[in-house]
Design an enzyme around this catalytic site. Sequence first.
Site, PDB file in Angstrom:
ATOM      1  N   SER A   1       0.737  -1.207  -0.019  1.00 47.24           N
ATOM      2  CA  SER A   1       0.249  -0.385   0.177  1.00 47.24           C
ATOM      3  C   SER A   1       0.475   1.422  -0.057  1.00 47.24           C
ATOM      4  O   SER A   1       0.170   2.085  -0.352  1.00 47.24           O
ATOM      5  CB  SER A   1      -0.993   0.229   1.005  1.00 47.24           C
ATOM      6  N   GLU A   2       2.054   0.834   0.768  1.00 53.97           N
ATOM      7  CA  GLU A   2       3.283   2.820   0.313  1.00 53.97           C
ATOM      8  C   GLU A   2       3.094   2.939  -0.679  1.00 53.97           C
ATOM      9  O   GLU A   2       3.037   4.056  -1.040  1.00 53.97           O
ATOM     10  CB  GLU A   2       4.278   2.211   1.826  1.00 53.97           C
ATOM     11  N   SER A   3       4.367   1.645  -1.192  1.00 51.87           N
ATOM     12  CA  SER A   3       5.625   1.823  -2.269  1.00 51.87           C
ATOM     13  C   SER A   3       4.819   0.881  -3.652  1.00 51.87           C
ATOM     14  O   SER A   3       5.451   0.787  -4.816  1.00 51.87           O
ATOM     15  CB  SER A   3       6.545   1.755  -1.789  1.00 51.87           C
TER      16      SER A   3
ATOM     17  N   TYR B   1      -6.134   4.985   3.599  1.00 55.01           N
ATOM     18  CA  TYR B   1      -5.341   3.896   3.073  1.00 55.01           C
ATOM     19  C   TYR B   1      -5.713   3.279   4.375  1.00 55.01           C
ATOM     20  O   TYR B   1      -4.883   1.324   4.432  1.00 55.01           O
ATOM     21  CB  TYR B   1      -4.207   4.653   4.703  1.00 55.01           C
TER      22      TYR B   1
END
Length: 217
Positions: free
Chosen positions: A69-71, A198
Amino acid sequence: FTGIMVYSTVTSLSSQSFVDGHISRMRPVVYKNFPIDDINKFQRFFPYVIVKSKENQVSLPFVLAVMKSESNFNPKAVSRAGALGLMQLMPTTAKAEYQKIVSGVKVKKLNKNLIMYPEVNIVLGIKYLQYLEKTIGEIKDPLKKRKIVLAAYNAGLRRVKTSFGCKTNASLIWRINNYSDRYFNQKLKTLPGETQHYLNKVDRTFQEYTTYLDNSV
């Protein structure tokens, strides 16, 4: 960085070679159920994530879901806010976690390339997740605990406490344990929209990855 062993050798796990075009034949069974696109991106450092997740007692599918999800498993990712690498660490967060590992050595600032180095980024990100899990470890409901950890990872623990009308970690924990589910969900909605998105995104990915890993044989 020379002489400071922030990460350990995982030769026994990472010695498997992957030849372009032969991934399906050589794919390790532990992640055989993952989408091929994810495998193509994370296979190089997956063994290291396994080792560090286990060492720090942070759920493997949870770490992978955060990383996805972050990168999207891009070690060169840089956000508009300045978050870096696979785990999208802010330099101040990376420095704080680095100092905990390298005791007795004061560092004014970490080099950007060091923070983005995959093995370093992974271990510092996992250490930060571990820190957050321990900080709010007395939250009884595991789902609520995971959401608070994620919200704090994304927006900061101070912002989470503000959303819940709390000044201390103890107060936050007490309210979550003693107030209703409705209260909890209402307070989550006072978090920034980006953080709410998120939470949903990581939760979906976490459920998927848990299923993939549970189905490994």
